[in-house]
Enzyme design. Structure first.
Site, PDB file in Angstrom:
ATOM      1  N   CYS A  16    -147.247-106.526 -28.610  1.00  0.00           N
ATOM      2  CA  CYS A  16    -148.353-105.756 -29.190  1.00  0.00           C
ATOM      3  C   CYS A  16    -149.467-105.536 -28.181  1.00  0.00           C
ATOM      4  O   CYS A  16    -149.656-106.310 -27.249  1.00  0.00           O
ATOM      5  CB  CYS A  16    -148.887-106.478 -30.421  1.00  0.00           C
ATOM      6  SG  CYS A  16    -147.631-106.608 -31.719  1.00  0.00           S
ATOM      7  N   ASP A  17    -150.215-104.467 -28.415  1.00  0.00           N
ATOM      8  CA  ASP A  17    -151.339-104.143 -27.544  1.00  0.00           C
ATOM      9  C   ASP A  17    -152.637-104.693 -28.127  1.00  0.00           C
ATOM     10  O   ASP A  17    -152.613-105.432 -29.115  1.00  0.00           O
ATOM     11  CB  ASP A  17    -151.410-102.631 -27.301  1.00  0.00           C
ATOM     12  CG  ASP A  17    -151.540-101.825 -28.589  1.00  0.00           C
ATOM     13  OD1 ASP A  17    -152.030-102.368 -29.607  1.00  0.00           O
ATOM     14  OD2 ASP A  17    -151.164-100.638 -28.579  1.00  0.00           O
ATOM     15  N   LEU A  18    -153.760-104.331 -27.533  1.00  0.00           N
ATOM     16  CA  LEU A  18    -155.056-104.840 -27.979  1.00  0.00           C
ATOM     17  C   LEU A  18    -155.411-104.415 -29.399  1.00  0.00           C
ATOM     18  O   LEU A  18    -156.241-105.039 -30.048  1.00  0.00           O
ATOM     19  CB  LEU A  18    -156.162-104.387 -27.014  1.00  0.00           C
ATOM     20  CG  LEU A  18    -156.115-105.027 -25.621  1.00  0.00           C
ATOM     21  CD1 LEU A  18    -157.168-104.397 -24.713  1.00  0.00           C
ATOM     22  CD2 LEU A  18    -156.317-106.521 -25.722  1.00  0.00           C
ATOM     23  N   GLN A  19    -154.785-103.335 -29.881  1.00  0.00           N
ATOM     24  CA  GLN A  19    -155.050-102.869 -31.239  1.00  0.00           C
ATOM     25  C   GLN A  19    -154.283-103.681 -32.278  1.00  0.00           C
ATOM     26  O   GLN A  19    -154.426-103.450 -33.473  1.00  0.00           O
ATOM     27  CB  GLN A  19    -154.671-101.393 -31.366  1.00  0.00           C
ATOM     28  CG  GLN A  19    -155.481-100.494 -30.473  1.00  0.00           C
ATOM     29  CD  GLN A  19    -154.942 -99.073 -30.446  1.00  0.00           C
ATOM     30  OE1 GLN A  19    -153.742 -98.843 -30.570  1.00  0.00           O
ATOM     31  NE2 GLN A  19    -155.840 -98.115 -30.297  1.00  0.00           N
ATOM     32  N   ILE A  21    -150.978-103.681 -32.624  1.00  0.00           N
ATOM     33  CA  ILE A  21    -149.771-102.970 -33.047  1.00  0.00           C
ATOM     34  C   ILE A  21    -148.780-102.943 -31.878  1.00  0.00           C
ATOM     35  O   ILE A  21    -149.161-103.128 -30.727  1.00  0.00           O
ATOM     36  CB  ILE A  21    -150.076-101.535 -33.543  1.00  0.00           C
ATOM     37  CG1 ILE A  21    -150.752-100.695 -32.452  1.00  0.00           C
ATOM     38  CG2 ILE A  21    -150.940-101.583 -34.803  1.00  0.00           C
ATOM     39  CD1 ILE A  21    -150.996 -99.240 -32.833  1.00  0.00           C
TER      40      ILE A  21
END
Length: 141
Positions: A16-19, A21
């Site tokens: 997952c990324d910083l968001q 997701i």
């Protein structure tokens, strides 16, 4: 199209990324369930290559629908058809029902389509784009 193969998976935190997701590029890894499907048929890429048959991706398209998040359980559902010399894999990534999460988020009460992809592969036999009777037979096409 009806799926002929499914591969259950679960999102891992590092995908997952910083968001919070799944990173877009990771979906391409999920869609490589083609390799698991092909292996389930007893086909080995290294053995094909040794005989002068290379199976390569010719085109890939992905349409993002609903993002996956850490811990989400999902399936990659694969359908297959042949169009000329291309083997066309239709792949849906479907987030599965999660009763525990549904207590806080009603969207987990039903399956949701997360991504729809199409991957076209072709056979290169002895350096030439060719029809591959062996794959036709193994794939039932």
């Amino acid at each position: 199209m009806q799926p002929i193969f499914t591969l259950p998976m679960e999102v891992r935190d590092y995908e997952c990324d910083l968001q919070g997701i799944v990173n877009n590029a990771v979906y391409q890894n999920y869609n490589d369930c083609r390799s698991a499907f092909i292996a389930s048929l007893g086909i080995e890429f290294a053995e094909l290559h040794a005989r002068g048959i290379d199976v390569v991706v010719a085109q890939l398209s992905m349409r993002f629908k609903v993002p996956l998040r850490p811990g989400d359980k999902f399936e990659v559902r694969l359908a297959l058809e042949k169009q000329g010399l291309r083997y066309v894999f239709h792949q849906d990534i479907v987030r599965l029902i999660d009763e525990k999460r549904a207590e806080k988020d009603a969207t987990y009460q039903k399956e949701l389509l997360s991504l729809r992809a199409q991957t076209d592969i072709v056979a290169i036999i002895n350096g030439r784009l060719s029809d591959c009777p062996e794959l036709n037979e193994k794939f039932g096409l």
